[in-house]
Design a protein around this motif. Structure first.
Motif, mmCIF file in Angstrom:
data_model
loop_
_atom_site.group_PDB
_atom_site.id
_atom_site.type_symbol
_atom_site.label_atom_id
_atom_site.label_comp_id
_atom_site.label_asym_id
_atom_site.label_seq_id
_atom_site.Cartn_x
_atom_site.Cartn_y
_atom_site.Cartn_z
ATOM 1 N N GLY A 31 0.782 -1.229 0.000
ATOM 2 C CA GLY A 31 0.000 0.000 0.000
ATOM 3 C C GLY A 31 0.809 1.270 0.000
ATOM 4 N N ARG A 53 0.918 6.449 -7.985
ATOM 5 C CA ARG A 53 0.125 7.655 -8.165
ATOM 6 C C ARG A 53 0.724 8.511 -9.286
ATOM 7 N NH1 ARG A 53 -3.061 8.503 -3.504
ATOM 8 N NH2 ARG A 53 -3.897 6.423 -3.045
ATOM 9 N N HIS A 97 5.534 -1.690 -10.677
ATOM 10 C CA HIS A 97 4.650 -2.826 -10.389
ATOM 11 C C HIS A 97 5.402 -4.151 -10.475
ATOM 12 C CE1 HIS A 97 0.924 -0.795 -9.758
ATOM 13 N NE2 HIS A 97 0.860 -0.275 -10.963
ATOM 14 N N GLU A 150 1.158 1.030 -4.386
ATOM 15 C CA GLU A 150 0.227 1.757 -5.251
ATOM 16 C C GLU A 150 0.990 2.875 -5.956
ATOM 17 O OE1 GLU A 150 -3.277 3.123 -3.311
ATOM 18 O OE2 GLU A 150 -3.516 1.289 -2.117
#
Length: 332
Positions: free
Chosen positions: A119, A143, A134, A141
């Motif tokens: 997270g 952004r 990723h 996460e």
């Protein structure tokens, strides 16, 4: 006294810093005074993401218009911001010696990217970096991120983001003191960066005055030009623009041009890579000062060899299925 040359540049801190470095180099090697001419581009005033604005070319359009209008004698771009299709009325007259081409991850406490907690928020505006993040750590996460280097770093300091991914060259050219922030350089073998990252493009008109052409030829570095030509050829042959998560890095060492290229799925779930070494004829080893204007015409010259090698890598990537991953509608 030699006439003052006018250098068109974006107004950002990074653009002004790297343009001033080019200006100082030209003055040192030619004696020409160089005046910076700041120009505002759409990419500087819009807060939309690069993909929404139409890609990296948004940073170049206003500068090129000013050059063609005679408001300046030449431009300095971050090469990775230039579309691979070169307008016929303009030439890249010089590619100075390249800076560090790597990406770096900046965090508050030095935690490596792959160890960031589930997270954790990682900021980047690049589809390539998003895919690579990723793959390196699927638990975080990502952004979308715009703004200058200082504002991006401040979002880490303030705790709004846990990490940001930046270009090492930008940090070096601005000379930012990271203070107690942690810095993790990302090796190019596992994390290839954008075509041309770390390199500058010095652009002028095809019919530029002789003294401008002569001055720019003095700062051209053939080793850099060969490497970035191969990288940009891969990107062009894949028909991949800024929307495509493609990493490619080329390095000329002696007679060997090594090209590492990877095409990623947008979500980082898969990748197709190619690693190729092209052997150059010995007489075309890297040297400084070619000033050849990136002419890739057929014949025995180093730029033609770089184009051939880049095209071969792109063909092999496509043969291995890269077309299924590249958003080909985003042709540069």
């Amino acid at each position: 006294m030699m006439r003052t040359l006018r250098l068109g540049t974006r107004r950002s801190n990074l653009a002004m810093a790297q343009s001033q470095q080019v200006a100082d180099t030209i003055t040192a090697v030619t004696g020409h005074p160089v005046e910076l001419v700041p120009i505002v581009s759409e990419g500087d005033v819009s807060r939309a993401s690069l993909s929404q604005m139409g890609g990296t070319g948004v940073f170049a359009t206003a500068l090129r218009e000013a050059l063609l209008a005679g408001e300046c004698d030449f431009l300095v771009h971050s090469l990775k911001d230039l579309p691979t299709a070169q307008p016929p009325e303009l030439v890249i007259a010089a590619t100075p010696v390249r800076e560090d081409a790597r990406d770096v991850v900046v965090t508050r406490d030095g935690t490596p990217l792959h160890l960031l907690r589930p997270g954790a928020l990682v900021g980047t505006g690049s589809p390539r970096r998003r895919a690579q993040v990723h793959r390196r750590n699927p638990r975080v996460e990502v952004r979308d991120l715009r703004g200058n280097v200082d504002s991006r770093l401040q979002r880490v300091r303030d705790g709004e983001l846990d990490a940001v991914v930046l270009a090492a060259a930008g940090l070096a050219r601005i000379g930012i003191d990271l203070g107690d922030l942690g810095l993790e350089p990302l090796g190019l073998a596992a994390w290839p960066t954008a075509a041309g990252q770390g390199a500058l493009a010095v652009e002028t008109t095809a019919d530029a005055a002789a003294d401008v052409q002569a001055a720019l030829a003095r700062i051209d570095d053939t080793t850099t030009r060969i490497a970035v030509t191969a990288e940009r050829t891969v990107l062009a042959a894949l028909e991949a623009g800024c929307h495509a998560p493609v990493g490619v890095h080329a390095d000329l060492a002696g007679d060997d041009l090594r090209i590492d290229a990877v095409v990623y799925a947008l979500d980082g779930s898969s990748r197709i890579g190619m690693d190729r070494v092209a052997v150059f004829p010995r007489e075309y080893g890297g040297s400084q000062g070619s000033g050849d204007g990136a002419d890739a015409a057929e014949g025995a010259n180093p730029i033609a060899y770089a184009v051939r090698a880049g095209s071969d890598v792109a063909r092999r990537l496509l043969d291995n299925g890269a077309a299924e991953l590249v958003p080909r509608e985003s042709t540069p």
